[in-house]
Design an enzyme around this catalytic site. Structure first.
Site, PDB file in Angstrom:
ATOM      1  N   HIS A 128       0.808  -1.225   0.000  1.00 50.51           N
ATOM      2  CA  HIS A 128       0.000   0.000   0.000  1.00 50.51           C
ATOM      3  C   HIS A 128       0.836   1.267   0.000  1.00 50.51           C
ATOM      4  O   HIS A 128       1.902   1.342   0.590  1.00 50.51           O
ATOM      5  CB  HIS A 128      -1.063   0.006   1.102  1.00 50.51           C
ATOM      6  CG  HIS A 128      -0.562   0.072   2.516  1.00 50.51           C
ATOM      7  ND1 HIS A 128      -0.251   1.238   3.142  1.00 50.51           N
ATOM      8  CD2 HIS A 128      -0.359  -0.908   3.433  1.00 50.51           C
ATOM      9  CE1 HIS A 128       0.115   0.993   4.390  1.00 50.51           C
ATOM     10  NE2 HIS A 128       0.068  -0.306   4.589  1.00 50.51           N
TER      11      HIS A 128
ATOM     12  N   GLU B 222      -5.166   2.346   2.444  1.00 51.93           N
ATOM     13  CA  GLU B 222      -5.271   1.113   3.228  1.00 51.93           C
ATOM     14  C   GLU B 222      -5.557   1.406   4.692  1.00 51.93           C
ATOM     15  O   GLU B 222      -6.249   0.666   5.366  1.00 51.93           O
ATOM     16  CB  GLU B 222      -3.975   0.293   3.123  1.00 51.93           C
ATOM     17  CG  GLU B 222      -4.054  -1.087   3.743  1.00 51.93           C
ATOM     18  CD  GLU B 222      -3.554  -1.170   5.177  1.00 51.93           C
ATOM     19  OE1 GLU B 222      -3.625  -2.243   5.762  1.00 51.93           O
ATOM     20  OE2 GLU B 222      -3.111  -0.137   5.734  1.00 51.93           O
ATOM     21  N   GLU B 223      -4.969   2.505   5.177  1.00 55.45           N
ATOM     22  CA  GLU B 223      -4.973   2.719   6.630  1.00 55.45           C
ATOM     23  C   GLU B 223      -6.316   3.197   7.166  1.00 55.45           C
ATOM     24  O   GLU B 223      -6.569   3.097   8.359  1.00 55.45           O
ATOM     25  CB  GLU B 223      -3.862   3.698   7.029  1.00 55.45           C
ATOM     26  CG  GLU B 223      -2.446   3.198   6.706  1.00 55.45           C
ATOM     27  CD  GLU B 223      -1.973   2.080   7.631  1.00 55.45           C
ATOM     28  OE1 GLU B 223      -2.787   1.560   8.407  1.00 55.45           O
ATOM     29  OE2 GLU B 223      -0.781   1.735   7.564  1.00 55.45           O
TER      30      GLU B 223
ATOM     31  N   ASP C  14       3.359  -6.263   3.464  1.00 54.08           N
ATOM     32  CA  ASP C  14       2.960  -5.145   4.341  1.00 54.08           C
ATOM     33  C   ASP C  14       3.321  -5.475   5.778  1.00 54.08           C
ATOM     34  O   ASP C  14       2.479  -5.449   6.670  1.00 54.08           O
ATOM     35  CB  ASP C  14       1.447  -4.884   4.194  1.00 54.08           C
ATOM     36  CG  ASP C  14       0.997  -3.677   5.017  1.00 54.08           C
ATOM     37  OD1 ASP C  14       1.847  -2.855   5.403  1.00 54.08           O
ATOM     38  OD2 ASP C  14      -0.217  -3.559   5.273  1.00 54.08           O
TER      39      ASP C  14
ATOM     40  N   HIS D  36       3.170   2.685  12.906  1.00 53.84           N
ATOM     41  CA  HIS D  36       2.197   3.772  13.115  1.00 53.84           C
ATOM     42  C   HIS D  36       2.688   4.852  14.075  1.00 53.84           C
ATOM     43  O   HIS D  36       1.871   5.515  14.715  1.00 53.84           O
ATOM     44  CB  HIS D  36       0.843   3.229  13.602  1.00 53.84           C
ATOM     45  CG  HIS D  36       0.116   2.404  12.585  1.00 53.84           C
ATOM     46  ND1 HIS D  36      -1.163   1.936  12.767  1.00 53.84           N
ATOM     47  CD2 HIS D  36       0.484   1.959  11.349  1.00 53.84           C
ATOM     48  CE1 HIS D  36      -1.551   1.240  11.702  1.00 53.84           C
ATOM     49  NE2 HIS D  36      -0.561   1.229  10.829  1.00 53.84           N
TER      50      HIS D  36
ATOM     51  N   ASP E 141       6.026   0.979   6.860  1.00 56.39           N
ATOM     52  CA  ASP E 141       4.590   0.721   6.640  1.00 56.39           C
ATOM     53  C   ASP E 141       4.045   1.785   5.696  1.00 56.39           C
ATOM     54  O   ASP E 141       3.598   2.814   6.145  1.00 56.39           O
ATOM     55  CB  ASP E 141       3.844   0.729   7.972  1.00 56.39           C
ATOM     56  CG  ASP E 141       2.392   0.331   7.811  1.00 56.39           C
ATOM     57  OD1 ASP E 141       2.011  -0.155   6.730  1.00 56.39           O
ATOM     58  OD2 ASP E 141       1.625   0.517   8.770  1.00 56.39           O
TER      59      ASP E 141
HETATM   60 ZN   LIG Z   1       0.548  -1.360   6.353  1.00 55.84          ZN
END
Ligand SMILES: [Zn+2]
Length: 492
Positions: free
Chosen positions: A293, A339-340, A374, A446, A305
């Protein structure tokens, strides 16, 4: 405009493949007048693997340039859109075909300013981050007594109305594991905590970060809408801060906290998937899909990420594209947008995975295999395949190629290999996994610490080696991953 020609490593790769003794023997047709027989697929896979390990640094250059030029790429942001255009331009330079961008609508979420502090019994600063999709607080913030729960289940056991005017906090700890199993257990509190707290009268929700580190960094992430919105402002606290509050409460103190957020929504934003093919030489309509992503959370630069995932699949497909012979089937790279955040925005589920499965519905019957990268940049240690081929010749061949780089067989069929490819898998496309060591992934996942310097280039290249070899073998075969060797369905 600012797209330099393919870097030296790509040219070096061509040299690697063309002059090595195996290639010279196998691909003699390249230069000679009479065509020589093609190399065995296993030999080509081994060559691709070795080329990836021999200074093929397209992957590192990709993630370095991406994170430097565009920084964080929140779903629906200009950064995400420009990164998508850059990626499409790079795909064209790398010689991919069918390169295009497919847009879809999203409601973007913008963090704004935020702060958190303990106000009583004594003032103390807190490190916190609003969870994705969280509504703002009033301009003056919200303040209330914190009620702590050891788990989401404990919060759910609180009676309705029992949290009126209070701030609910779930203080559970995420367990560190190699395969990331601790995340699945812990993340429910992030997804459902705000809704459960609101149902019991809470004015805000706090979460001990879903992360394994002990740094003063908060791990953000999306939280679920209830009746079209996240019902109360929701924040992740850094783990040391959550523990501080829990200790004060355990000492018998009534802990009061003030929270402030100016988060906002952009209703008419859009996100996009970027698609690029290495067209198969014999059965181009059959697709082996490699996904990752393009969007990221907003505090770091989305390096692990999922900048590395994009880099891994792109570099693997570029290696395959530059092999002297194309695979029989098409290798497709999809960089998914959004995606998030995963909120329902008609007519799509907002994330790119649903948009792809909807746009390509008619083609999914000829998608033969799908995988997603991912899970950071650390080394691949395990190959997971669809049930139908878990025991067959394909698995044996793949493992012979992957064993020298430390990849073992999973005993179970691959499942839930990625959020983005989920809707495609739900439509019946078989999935594979190249599982990475996730022991350290959730230390920075994150957080503001998700930056380029966390990437170990050697491990990144081992990933590229594994993806290039496996994708080549799947694409050059005629294996039916849906049924080949499939055992009869279990009896009820
Ligand atoms: Zn991810």
């Amino acid at each position: 405009m600012h797209h330099p020609r393919p870097p030296a490593p790509l040219r070096r790769l061509c040299a690697t493949l063309c002059v090595s003794s195996l290639a010279a023997a196998a691909f003699g047709a390249h230069a000679a007048a009479a065509p020589a027989p093609a190399a065995a697929p296993e030999a080509v896979a081994a060559q691709l693997r070795d080329a990836a390990l021999a200074g093929h640094d397209i992957a590192y250059q990709w993630v370095s340039e991406l994170t430097s030029r565009f920084g964080p790429r929140p779903a629906g942001s200009v950064n995400e859109q420009q990164a998508a255009e850059w990626a499409a331009a790079r795909f064209k330079e790398l010689g991919f075909e069918n390169v295009h961008i497919e847009s879809f609508p999203v409601t973007a979420w913008v963090r704004g300013a935020e702060s958190a502090q303990i106000t009583s019994p004594l003032a103390q600063p807190l490190v916190a981050a609003a969870l994705g999709e969280s509504p703002p607080t009033p301009a003056a913030g919200v303040e209330g007594e914190v009620v702590t729960f050891a788990s989401l289940d404990a919060l759910k056991a609180a009676p309705p109305g029992s949290l009126s005017g209070k701030i609910a906090m779930v203080a559970g700890r995420m367990v560190r594991t190699q395969d990331g199993a601790g995340y699945g257990v812990a993340v429910d509190a992030r997804v459902d905590g705000a809704g459960e707290a609101a149902q019991r009268g809470a004015i805000a929700f706090l979460l001990r970060s879903v992360g394994t580190d002990s740094h003063r960094l908060a791990h953000t992430g999306t939280t679920r809408y209830v009746d079209g919105r996240v019902p109360v402002p929701a924040f992740a606290l850094s783990n040391p801060d959550a523990d501080q509050i829990a200790r004060l409460a355990a000492l018998g103190e009534k802990v009061r906290v003030r929270l402030y957020s100016s988060a906002s929504y952009v209703k008419d934003a859009h996100s996009q998937n970027v698609i690029a093919d290495v067209r198969g030489r014999a059965r181009p309509q059959e697709v082996v899909l490699l996904g990752a992503h393009l969007d990221s959370w907003d505090q770091g630069t989305g390096a692990v990420d999922d900048g590395t995932g994009m880099a891994i699949i792109t570099a693997a497909a570029a290696l395959i594209r530059d092999a002297p012979q194309r695979p029989r089937r098409t290798v497709r790279v999809v960089l998914f947008g959004s995606e998030e955040i995963a909120q329902p925005v008609a007519p799509y589920g907002a994330f790119g995975g649903h948009a792809y499965a909807d746009n390509h519905k008619a083609e999914l019957a000829t998608h033969v295999l799908v995988g997603e990268s991912d899970f950071g940049a650390d080394r691949v240690y395990r190959l997971g395949l669809p049930q139908a081929v878990l025991q067959g010749e394909f698995a044996k061949t793949a493992l012979r190629v992957l064993a020298p780089i430390g990849v073992l067989a999973a005993t179970q069929a691959a499942q839930h290999v990625g959020t983005d490819v989920g809707p495609t898998v739900e439509a019946g496309v078989p999935e594979f996994a190249l599982n990475q060591d996730g022991s350290g992934y959730f230390d920075i996942h994150h957080t503001a610490d998700d930056t380029l310097d966390k990437i170990d280039q050697e491990q990144l290249e081992q990933n590229v080696a594994a993806w290039a070899a496996l994708a080549w073998l799947a694409a050059d075969s005629d294996v039916d991953f849906r049924t080949h060797g499939a055992p009869p369905p279990p009896q009820p």
